[in-house]
Structure formats: structure tokens, C-alpha cells
Design a protein around this motif. Structure first.
Motif, mmCIF file in Angstrom:
data_model
loop_
_atom_site.group_PDB
_atom_site.id
_atom_site.type_symbol
_atom_site.label_atom_id
_atom_site.label_comp_id
_atom_site.label_asym_id
_atom_site.label_seq_id
_atom_site.Cartn_x
_atom_site.Cartn_y
_atom_site.Cartn_z
ATOM 1 N N SER A 1 64.657 69.733 3.979
ATOM 2 C CA SER A 1 65.394 70.262 5.120
ATOM 3 C C SER A 1 65.471 71.776 4.956
ATOM 4 N N LEU A 2 65.815 72.462 6.015
ATOM 5 C CA LEU A 2 65.944 73.916 5.941
ATOM 6 C C LEU A 2 67.013 74.307 4.922
ATOM 7 N N LYS A 3 68.098 73.562 4.884
ATOM 8 C CA LYS A 3 69.180 73.835 3.929
ATOM 9 C C LYS A 3 68.669 73.716 2.486
ATOM 10 N N LEU A 4 67.965 72.626 2.192
ATOM 11 C CA LEU A 4 67.449 72.439 0.825
ATOM 12 C C LEU A 4 66.327 73.421 0.511
ATOM 13 N N ALA A 5 65.524 73.771 1.498
ATOM 14 C CA ALA A 5 64.472 74.765 1.269
ATOM 15 C C ALA A 5 65.099 76.098 0.888
ATOM 16 N N ASN A 6 66.185 76.466 1.562
ATOM 17 C CA ASN A 6 66.885 77.711 1.247
ATOM 18 C C ASN A 6 67.484 77.649 -0.159
ATOM 19 N N GLU A 7 68.117 76.528 -0.501
ATOM 20 C CA GLU A 7 68.693 76.370 -1.834
ATOM 21 C C GLU A 7 67.612 76.393 -2.909
ATOM 22 N N LEU A 8 66.484 75.790 -2.615
ATOM 23 C CA LEU A 8 65.353 75.774 -3.542
ATOM 24 C C LEU A 8 64.825 77.191 -3.764
ATOM 25 N N ALA A 9 64.672 77.934 -2.687
ATOM 26 C CA ALA A 9 64.212 79.320 -2.797
ATOM 27 C C ALA A 9 65.193 80.152 -3.625
ATOM 28 N N MET A 10 66.486 79.957 -3.383
ATOM 29 C CA MET A 10 67.493 80.700 -4.149
ATOM 30 C C MET A 10 67.439 80.319 -5.626
ATOM 31 N N ALA A 11 67.290 79.036 -5.925
ATOM 32 C CA ALA A 11 67.229 78.575 -7.316
ATOM 33 C C ALA A 11 66.000 79.129 -8.036
ATOM 34 N N LEU A 12 64.925 79.338 -7.284
ATOM 35 C CA LEU A 12 63.684 79.846 -7.876
ATOM 36 C C LEU A 12 63.529 81.358 -7.676
ATOM 37 N N GLU A 13 64.594 81.982 -7.160
ATOM 38 C CA GLU A 13 64.637 83.436 -7.000
ATOM 39 C C GLU A 13 63.460 83.975 -6.194
ATOM 40 N N THR A 14 63.247 83.384 -5.026
ATOM 41 C CA THR A 14 62.161 83.816 -4.152
ATOM 42 C C THR A 14 62.580 83.597 -2.709
ATOM 43 N N SER A 15 61.696 83.905 -1.789
ATOM 44 C CA SER A 15 61.968 83.678 -0.370
ATOM 45 C C SER A 15 61.357 82.346 0.057
ATOM 46 N N ILE A 16 61.846 81.817 1.154
ATOM 47 C CA ILE A 16 61.254 80.589 1.702
ATOM 48 C C ILE A 16 59.790 80.849 2.060
ATOM 49 N N TYR A 17 59.498 82.034 2.585
ATOM 50 C CA TYR A 17 58.119 82.380 2.945
ATOM 51 C C TYR A 17 57.201 82.314 1.725
ATOM 52 N N ASN A 18 57.649 82.855 0.608
ATOM 53 C CA ASN A 18 56.853 82.834 -0.614
ATOM 54 C C ASN A 18 56.778 81.423 -1.206
#
Length: 72
Positions: free
Chosen positions: A41-58
Motif C-alpha cells: 500500500s502507499l502507506k507501507l511503501a512510505n514506511e518501507l522507504a523511510m526504514a531504508l532511508e530512501t525515497s519511494i521513487y528510488n
């Protein structure tokens, strides 16, 4: 959807289990994401990006998407 989850997770020296714990999901779900069998989901994608210290685009390699319309 192509993603760089495994590459970025390993770069940060995290196991699937550790990443799953940070996101409150299962290790199996992380594995499915890495094999591109799941789309978060967009929410989990955002949390995943934050956990991996990157952007959703990357994270999902959207910057090199050949179908991306740059006329918006």
C-alpha cells in the motif's frame, strides 16, 4: 513492479526479519516484496522507504521508468 528492496536492505545490513519487525509485517511478506510478488500500500511503501532511508521513487525504481510521463 520492479523494486530495489533487497539491495537497499542488504546495504543497510538488515535481515528480512529485522525489516519486517520495523514495519510490523511478516518476514514472508518482505520476501514476497523482494521477489516482486506483492505490491505494498502507499502507506507501507512510505514506511518501507523511510526504514531504508530512501525515497519511494528510488525504492521502486520509478525515476528510470520509461513509461513515466514528464509532461505533467
Amino acid at each position: 513492479m520492479k523494486n530495489r528492496i533487497k539491495e537497499l536492505r542488504k546495504k543497510r545490513k538488515l535481515t528480512q526479519k529485522e525489516l519486517a519487525k520495523r514495519l510490523n509485517v511478516t518476514r514472508q511478506w518482505i520476501s514476497s516484496l523482494e521477489r516482486q510478488h506483492e505490491i505494498p500500500s502507499l502507506k507501507l511503501a512510505n514506511e518501507l522507504a523511510m526504514a531504508l532511508e530512501t525515497s519511494i521513487y528510488n525504492l521502486f525504481d520509478l525515476e528510470s521508468n520509461k513509461y513515466q510521463n514528464k509532461n505533467f
